[in-house]
Design a protein around this motif. Structure first.
Motif, PDB file in Angstrom:
ATOM      1  N   THR A 160       0.816  -1.225   0.000  1.00 27.05           N
ATOM      2  CA  THR A 160       0.000   0.000   0.000  1.00 27.05           C
ATOM      3  C   THR A 160       0.847   1.271   0.000  1.00 27.05           C
ATOM      4  N   GLY A 161       2.142   1.128   0.050  1.00 23.16           N
ATOM      5  CA  GLY A 161       3.008   2.295   0.065  1.00 23.16           C
ATOM      6  C   GLY A 161       3.345   2.792  -1.327  1.00 23.16           C
ATOM      7  N   ASN A 162       4.191   3.800  -1.391  1.00 25.20           N
ATOM      8  CA  ASN A 162       4.573   4.409  -2.664  1.00 25.20           C
ATOM      9  C   ASN A 162       5.391   3.463  -3.531  1.00 25.20           C
ATOM     10  N   ARG A 163       5.961   2.420  -2.935  1.00 24.81           N
ATOM     11  CA  ARG A 163       6.806   1.491  -3.685  1.00 24.81           C
ATOM     12  C   ARG A 163       6.076   0.175  -3.960  1.00 24.81           C
ATOM     13  N   ARG A 164       4.752   0.197  -3.955  1.00 24.86           N
ATOM     14  CA  ARG A 164       3.952  -1.025  -4.088  1.00 24.86           C
ATOM     15  C   ARG A 164       4.143  -1.727  -5.430  1.00 24.86           C
ATOM     16  N   ALA A 165       4.522  -0.969  -6.460  1.00 27.61           N
ATOM     17  CA  ALA A 165       4.732  -1.587  -7.777  1.00 27.61           C
ATOM     18  C   ALA A 165       6.136  -2.163  -7.924  1.00 27.61           C
ATOM     19  N   GLU A 166       6.978  -1.968  -6.931  1.00 27.06           N
ATOM     20  CA  GLU A 166       8.337  -2.495  -6.970  1.00 27.06           C
ATOM     21  C   GLU A 166       8.363  -3.924  -6.449  1.00 27.06           C
ATOM     22  N   PRO A 167       9.443  -4.656  -6.715  1.00 26.70           N
ATOM     23  CA  PRO A 167       9.493  -6.066  -6.307  1.00 26.70           C
ATOM     24  C   PRO A 167       9.282  -6.272  -4.814  1.00 26.70           C
ATOM     25  N   ALA A 168       8.533  -7.317  -4.496  1.00 27.96           N
ATOM     26  CA  ALA A 168       8.358  -7.706  -3.101  1.00 27.96           C
ATOM     27  C   ALA A 168       9.690  -8.181  -2.546  1.00 27.96           C
ATOM     28  N   SER A 169       9.861  -8.072  -1.250  1.00 25.36           N
ATOM     29  CA  SER A 169      11.116  -8.479  -0.621  1.00 25.36           C
ATOM     30  C   SER A 169      11.323  -9.983  -0.766  1.00 25.36           C
ATOM     31  N   ASP A 170      12.591 -10.375  -0.776  1.00 24.03           N
ATOM     32  CA  ASP A 170      12.907 -11.798  -0.831  1.00 24.03           C
ATOM     33  C   ASP A 170      12.301 -12.536   0.361  1.00 24.03           C
ATOM     34  N   GLN A 171      12.216 -11.853   1.485  1.00 23.37           N
ATOM     35  CA  GLN A 171      11.652 -12.485   2.673  1.00 23.37           C
ATOM     36  C   GLN A 171      10.184 -12.835   2.465  1.00 23.37           C
ATOM     37  N   LEU A 172       9.399 -11.912   1.927  1.00 23.44           N
ATOM     38  CA  LEU A 172       7.976 -12.169   1.709  1.00 23.44           C
ATOM     39  C   LEU A 172       7.765 -13.246   0.656  1.00 23.44           C
ATOM     40  N   VAL A 173       8.544 -13.199  -0.419  1.00 19.76           N
ATOM     41  CA  VAL A 173       8.416 -14.215  -1.464  1.00 19.76           C
ATOM     42  C   VAL A 173       8.800 -15.578  -0.907  1.00 19.76           C
ATOM     43  N   GLY A 174       9.859 -15.617  -0.128  1.00 14.30           N
ATOM     44  CA  GLY A 174      10.258 -16.872   0.497  1.00 14.30           C
ATOM     45  C   GLY A 174       9.195 -17.419   1.427  1.00 14.30           C
ATOM     46  N   GLN A 175       8.523 -16.531   2.128  1.00 12.86           N
ATOM     47  CA  GLN A 175       7.443 -16.963   3.015  1.00 12.86           C
ATOM     48  C   GLN A 175       6.275 -17.546   2.225  1.00 12.86           C
ATOM     49  N   LEU A 176       5.958 -16.953   1.079  1.00 12.55           N
ATOM     50  CA  LEU A 176       4.877 -17.475   0.242  1.00 12.55           C
ATOM     51  C   LEU A 176       5.152 -18.920  -0.154  1.00 12.55           C
ATOM     52  N   PHE A 177       6.391 -19.211  -0.535  1.00 12.60           N
ATOM     53  CA  PHE A 177       6.758 -20.551  -1.007  1.00 12.60           C
ATOM     54  C   PHE A 177       7.349 -21.420   0.114  1.00 12.60           C
ATOM     55  N   ASP A 178       6.998 -21.102   1.332  1.00 12.13           N
ATOM     56  CA  ASP A 178       7.543 -21.825   2.484  1.00 12.13           C
ATOM     57  C   ASP A 178       7.291 -23.331   2.375  1.00 12.13           C
TER      58      ASP A 178
END
Length: 323
Positions: A160-178
């Motif tokens: 929801t921030g100003n950088r929302r269109a930028e890549p998600a953090s590696d941490q969040l992506v890693g959590q998705l594919f946990d």
């Protein structure tokens, strides 16, 4: 086989979505709408499409915003704009409308794989969809990364921030594919969960229209989670017409379907909420792409053709929520 190319403006008001309608040489028995998964494109379903067309069905499919040819043209990968969960469903409803304009008055069946199974479930909730059948392949249900691991507060802040269109953090992506490859040995590659057959995994990785390694935006990841939540919510089952036939297909080594348990969970919840026509096949020993695994591909296609034949041969209308 005749081919119709379909183009329309995405509901993100940015992308031109590219789709295709494949028709048999005979009068089509029904339209089957294929909804592809995350990080891939619709023409990876060519073998299934050919089988369905040869069986007398028309098939329609597109490359979603941020994917396949649509992303090749826009130059934007794995981002569907703001309000991503709404956009991807609205785009598939638009594709459905355009297919029906070309081939009106035919039974309409949706086949959604993985992320596409989430889109398909939410699409089926829309009263304008009027589906005759719903097939869910590689069903996304009971995913540990979304249900237990991902930091939803961090994700919301990023999306929801100003950088929302930028890549998600590696941490969040890693959590998705946990946990996606934890069952497959210490030498498993990052996409080993896609298929047991190494050639299928390799093909998945080298396909330039897949671009699975492209970073997903934070707002896309947020929309992915929102869509998953909606498709798997207890409230979803009441939005599905009780007379709608459902086919669920998965592999028992697929982390997207909680190793088959997610498929059984959705089927059991459907039956418990009054949906009596539900068939579930969980294939032993295979992973996510049961429709591409050499050992299960023909069985998956036979299941799909049989399902589509049964529902399209009916003369009675599918029961709606209002009836």
């Amino acid at each position: 086989m005749a081919l119709h190319e379909i183009e329309f403006t995405s509901h993100n008001d940015r992308d031109t979505v590219f789709g295709w309608l494949y028709t048999p040489t005979t009068e089509p028995r029904a339209i089957i709408h294929i909804i592809h998964g995350l990080g891939e494109h619709s023409r990876r379903y060519h073998h299934l499409i050919a089988t369905l067309v040869d069986s007398g069905f028309a098939v329609v499919a597109d490359d979603h915003s941020g994917h396949g040819r649509t992303a090749m043209q826009s130059g934007i990968w794995v981002d569907t704009g703001d309000d991503a969960a709404r956009v991807v469903v609205a785009d598939e409803l638009t594709l459905q409308r355009k297919a029906r304009e070309i081939l009106p008055n035919l039974p309409y069946i949706v086949f959604g794989h993985s992320w596409g199974s989430m889109i398909a479930r939410v699409m089926a909730s829309d009263p304008t969809a009027g589906l005759a059948g719903l097939a869910l392949c590689g069903i996304a249900a009971q995913m540990r990364g979304i249900d237990q691991t991902i930091d939803r507060v961090e994700l919301t802040e990023a999306a929801t921030g100003n950088r929302r269109a930028e890549p998600a953090s590696d941490q969040l992506v890693g959590q998705l594919f946990d946990g996606f490859v934890e069952r497959f040995g210490p030498d498993a590659g990052p996409t080993a969960w896609v298929a047991l057959d190494e050639a299928v995994v390799a093909d998945h990785g080298r396909d330039p229209f897949n671009n699975f390694g492209a970073p997903m935006s934070s707002r896309f990841l947020q929309g992915f989670v929102e869509l998953y939540d909606g498709a798997n919510a207890d409230s979803w089952y009441a939005t599905i017409p009780s007379g709608l036939p459902v086919l669920i297909l998965a592999g028992d080594q697929d982390p997207v379907a909680n190793y088959g348990e997610g498929a059984y969970h959705v089927a059991n919840r459907l039956r418990a909420t009054g949906h009596d026509e539900v068939r579930t096949r969980v294939f032993a020993g295979v992973r996510h792409e049961v429709h591409n695994e050499p050992t299960t591909r023909l069985e998956v296609e036979a299941e799909t053709v049989d399902f589509a034949s049964r529902v399209s041969n009916r003369t009675r209308p599918v029961q709606t929520n209002e009836s």
